[in-house]
Design a protein around this motif. Sequence first.
Motif, mmCIF file in Angstrom:
data_model
loop_
_atom_site.group_PDB
_atom_site.id
_atom_site.type_symbol
_atom_site.label_atom_id
_atom_site.label_comp_id
_atom_site.label_asym_id
_atom_site.label_seq_id
_atom_site.Cartn_x
_atom_site.Cartn_y
_atom_site.Cartn_z
ATOM 1 N N TYR A 135 0.875 -1.167 0.000
ATOM 2 C CA TYR A 135 0.000 0.000 0.000
ATOM 3 C C TYR A 135 0.914 1.219 0.000
ATOM 4 O O TYR A 135 1.964 1.209 0.655
ATOM 5 N N PRO A 136 0.548 2.290 -0.718
ATOM 6 C CA PRO A 136 1.432 3.468 -0.758
ATOM 7 C C PRO A 136 1.775 3.986 0.632
ATOM 8 O O PRO A 136 0.899 4.175 1.475
ATOM 9 N N GLY A 137 3.070 4.203 0.851
ATOM 10 C CA GLY A 137 3.531 4.762 2.116
ATOM 11 C C GLY A 137 3.972 6.201 2.004
ATOM 12 O O GLY A 137 4.325 6.839 3.000
ATOM 13 N N VAL A 138 3.934 6.715 0.773
ATOM 14 C CA VAL A 138 4.342 8.082 0.480
ATOM 15 C C VAL A 138 3.397 8.620 -0.591
ATOM 16 O O VAL A 138 3.009 7.883 -1.499
ATOM 17 N N CYS A 139 3.007 9.885 -0.488
ATOM 18 C CA CYS A 139 2.067 10.434 -1.467
ATOM 19 C C CYS A 139 2.491 11.821 -1.916
ATOM 20 O O CYS A 139 3.407 12.434 -1.351
ATOM 21 N N THR A 140 1.806 12.333 -2.926
ATOM 22 C CA THR A 140 2.022 13.687 -3.409
ATOM 23 C C THR A 140 1.183 14.670 -2.585
ATOM 24 O O THR A 140 0.240 14.276 -1.887
ATOM 25 N N GLN A 141 1.516 15.935 -2.699
ATOM 26 C CA GLN A 141 0.708 16.967 -2.054
ATOM 27 C C GLN A 141 -0.718 16.947 -2.575
ATOM 28 O O GLN A 141 -1.677 17.127 -1.817
ATOM 29 N N LYS A 142 -0.874 16.679 -3.858
ATOM 30 C CA LYS A 142 -2.200 16.664 -4.479
ATOM 31 C C LYS A 142 -3.116 15.605 -3.862
ATOM 32 O O LYS A 142 -4.318 15.821 -3.713
ATOM 33 N N ASP A 143 -2.536 14.468 -3.482
ATOM 34 C CA ASP A 143 -3.326 13.356 -2.948
ATOM 35 C C ASP A 143 -3.327 13.292 -1.431
ATOM 36 O O ASP A 143 -3.881 12.353 -0.845
ATOM 37 N N LEU A 144 -2.706 14.268 -0.776
ATOM 38 C CA LEU A 144 -2.522 14.191 0.672
ATOM 39 C C LEU A 144 -3.838 14.080 1.431
ATOM 40 O O LEU A 144 -3.963 13.281 2.365
ATOM 41 N N ASP A 145 -4.837 14.861 1.058
ATOM 42 C CA ASP A 145 -6.101 14.849 1.791
ATOM 43 C C ASP A 145 -6.739 13.465 1.778
ATOM 44 O O ASP A 145 -7.210 12.975 2.808
ATOM 45 N N ILE A 146 -6.704 12.801 0.630
ATOM 46 C CA ILE A 146 -7.280 11.458 0.504
ATOM 47 C C ILE A 146 -6.527 10.472 1.385
ATOM 48 O O ILE A 146 -7.132 9.712 2.148
ATOM 49 N N TYR A 147 -5.196 10.479 1.290
ATOM 50 C CA TYR A 147 -4.403 9.508 2.037
ATOM 51 C C TYR A 147 -4.385 9.791 3.535
ATOM 52 O O TYR A 147 -4.368 8.868 4.351
ATOM 53 N N GLN A 148 -4.393 11.059 3.901
ATOM 54 C CA GLN A 148 -4.396 11.382 5.329
ATOM 55 C C GLN A 148 -5.670 10.883 6.000
ATOM 56 O O GLN A 148 -5.637 10.393 7.132
ATOM 57 N N LYS A 149 -6.805 10.972 5.308
ATOM 58 C CA LYS A 149 -8.062 10.478 5.861
ATOM 59 C C LYS A 149 -8.056 8.956 5.971
ATOM 60 O O LYS A 149 -8.663 8.388 6.885
ATOM 61 N N ASN A 150 -7.384 8.292 5.026
ATOM 62 C CA ASN A 150 -7.371 6.829 5.015
ATOM 63 C C ASN A 150 -6.266 6.245 5.882
ATOM 64 O O ASN A 150 -6.315 5.066 6.237
ATOM 65 N N CYS A 151 -5.277 7.060 6.238
ATOM 66 C CA CYS A 151 -4.117 6.589 7.004
ATOM 67 C C CYS A 151 -3.900 7.499 8.215
ATOM 68 O O CYS A 151 -3.090 8.435 8.168
ATOM 69 N N PRO A 152 -4.628 7.263 9.302
ATOM 70 C CA PRO A 152 -4.508 8.131 10.480
ATOM 71 C C PRO A 152 -3.145 8.011 11.153
ATOM 72 O O PRO A 152 -2.397 7.055 10.910
ATOM 73 N N ASP A 153 -2.858 8.972 11.984
ATOM 74 C CA ASP A 153 -1.593 9.032 12.714
ATOM 75 C C ASP A 153 -1.410 7.779 13.581
ATOM 76 O O ASP A 153 -2.205 7.521 14.492
ATOM 77 N N PRO A 154 -0.365 6.973 13.355
ATOM 78 C CA PRO A 154 -0.124 5.783 14.180
ATOM 79 C C PRO A 154 0.074 6.099 15.653
ATOM 80 O O PRO A 154 -0.139 5.242 16.518
ATOM 81 N N ASN A 155 0.463 7.330 15.950
ATOM 82 C CA ASN A 155 0.690 7.683 17.352
ATOM 83 C C ASN A 155 -0.599 7.751 18.162
ATOM 84 O O ASN A 155 -0.580 7.703 19.386
ATOM 85 N N LEU A 156 -1.753 7.855 17.483
ATOM 86 C CA LEU A 156 -3.025 7.772 18.197
ATOM 87 C C LEU A 156 -3.120 6.441 18.920
ATOM 88 O O LEU A 156 -3.646 6.358 20.037
ATOM 89 N N LEU A 157 -2.606 5.393 18.295
ATOM 90 C CA LEU A 157 -2.612 4.059 18.896
ATOM 91 C C LEU A 157 -1.437 3.867 19.843
ATOM 92 O O LEU A 157 -1.613 3.442 20.985
ATOM 93 N N LEU A 158 -0.230 4.222 19.396
ATOM 94 C CA LEU A 158 0.984 3.901 20.156
ATOM 95 C C LEU A 158 1.234 4.837 21.326
ATOM 96 O O LEU A 158 1.804 4.438 22.338
ATOM 97 N N LYS A 159 0.862 6.117 21.165
ATOM 98 C CA LYS A 159 1.004 7.121 22.239
ATOM 99 C C LYS A 159 2.452 7.275 22.701
ATOM 100 O O LYS A 159 2.720 7.393 23.898
ATOM 101 N N ILE A 160 3.361 7.320 21.737
ATOM 102 C CA ILE A 160 4.779 7.431 22.060
ATOM 103 C C ILE A 160 5.213 8.880 22.204
ATOM 104 O O ILE A 160 6.068 9.208 23.031
#
Length: 232
Positions: A201-226
């Motif tokens: 699955y894409p791990g890096v995106c363009t600025q143009k696609d950022l909004d789509i990917y950010q919504k689909n790939c939330p911040d992992p730190n929400l889970l890990l709390k590091i």
Amino acid sequence: MTLLENVLLNYSDELIAILDREIPIGNYIPLDLSESNGNLNILDITDPYVCQEYIDKVLNNKPSMVAYGGYLERRNLYSKSPGFANRGEGERNIHLGMDFWAKAGTKVITPLGGVVDSFKNNDVSGDYGPTIILRHELGGIQFYTLYGHLSIVSLQGLYKNKEFRAGQVLATLGDTAINVNYAPHLHFQIIQDLGDNKGDYPGVCTQKDLDIYQKNCPDPNLLLKITPPFIG
């Protein structure tokens, strides 16, 4: 906050280890690999050995054992990899997961229970190398976690729907030769909708696609709390 983000945030109030439990969380240190880090201007950060030297310098300055960070970080790290080049739609340089830079062979721990969805050796230069994707369900929401840059032996014995408990050893980190031209690290990414992707699955995106990917790939730190504001 989306439903998935809320589920991740409320899964646990505790820090969740994603690497070898024998490495204390106090031995983790933030790492900035963004294009705005002036210390990288004179370095060819795309060279994995130059990158490793810089990471070692950061780790030794503390001293620490794990360098972490990178969610939505805009990086020059991918500028020499063909798969990230500008093809009229903008350069893919915004990182969608969280990286944990540590020695090859370091154990990777499942942060929450799940089953194997898919796995693959993405062995093109600049890609993930050996990769595992787990499927999870919490609060009635199905989502996925991706673990990239693993050792090749990490894929042995896997099969679809194989179960892993929270805290179980999932894999180990690969070396530079196996993880296709990166210094050893774990790429950890949370994905709500995997689409038709298998073992990738894409791990890096363009600025143009950022909004789509950010919504689909939330911040992992929400889970890990590091990192703050989640660290206790």
